[in-house]
Design a protein around this motif. Sequence first.
Motif, mmCIF file in Angstrom:
data_model
loop_
_atom_site.group_PDB
_atom_site.id
_atom_site.type_symbol
_atom_site.label_atom_id
_atom_site.label_comp_id
_atom_site.label_asym_id
_atom_site.label_seq_id
_atom_site.Cartn_x
_atom_site.Cartn_y
_atom_site.Cartn_z
ATOM 1 N N ASN A 38 14.865 15.928 -6.759
ATOM 2 C CA ASN A 38 16.041 16.217 -5.932
ATOM 3 C C ASN A 38 16.951 15.007 -5.776
ATOM 4 O O ASN A 38 18.171 15.149 -5.721
ATOM 5 C CB ASN A 38 15.627 16.763 -4.565
ATOM 6 N N GLU A 81 9.179 17.373 -6.496
ATOM 7 C CA GLU A 81 10.452 17.960 -6.094
ATOM 8 C C GLU A 81 11.333 16.919 -5.402
ATOM 9 O O GLU A 81 12.543 16.876 -5.611
ATOM 10 C CB GLU A 81 10.192 19.147 -5.162
ATOM 11 N N LYS A 135 17.731 18.386 -14.176
ATOM 12 C CA LYS A 135 16.271 18.259 -14.190
ATOM 13 C C LYS A 135 15.790 17.820 -15.569
ATOM 14 O O LYS A 135 14.855 17.030 -15.689
ATOM 15 C CB LYS A 135 15.594 19.547 -13.719
#
Length: 177
Positions: A91, A87, A100
Amino acid sequence: IQLNHLVQRQDFDNATKALIRELEGGLPPDDGGKSFEYKTEGTKDIKDLRTELRQSLVPILNQDIKNKETGVVARISGTGLNKISSEKALNKSLENGFTKEEHFKVGADIKALFENARLGETYADKKGSADIKAMHRYFAEININGKKAQVKITLKESMQQGHRIYSLELGELNPLP
């Protein structure tokens, strides 16, 4: 004196070593290098993206990957694969304006990207780990969905395991440091 013998000296930085290798004919002249073009279509669930990345990278886990500029040989481990799909890494790419899907598409090509990346910086481990000799940041320029971007690949150089590909993130295209 042979230039290749100088490459073995510890007091030469990686850029100097790369220049010596190029002068000795070990590298092709810089003609812009390989062009990296990527395209994504639609949106996918994060779980599916992680599964696809794992399927792409499992065949090259713990295998030598040699950077053409510096001659550094690195490996990607299961930990590195998890870090790329983490993550936190995702991010950073999202904060830089990428999707993504774009992050994972580029991550699946880590081998070719590292092979053709340029060393941008070397620095001490920010956590001060005794096993980490240095951190290295490599950069590769790409085009994804019509956007110019810079891939940042981080390597950890450890006493025990040598060079490990540690992380990848997408950023807007900036001049190389």
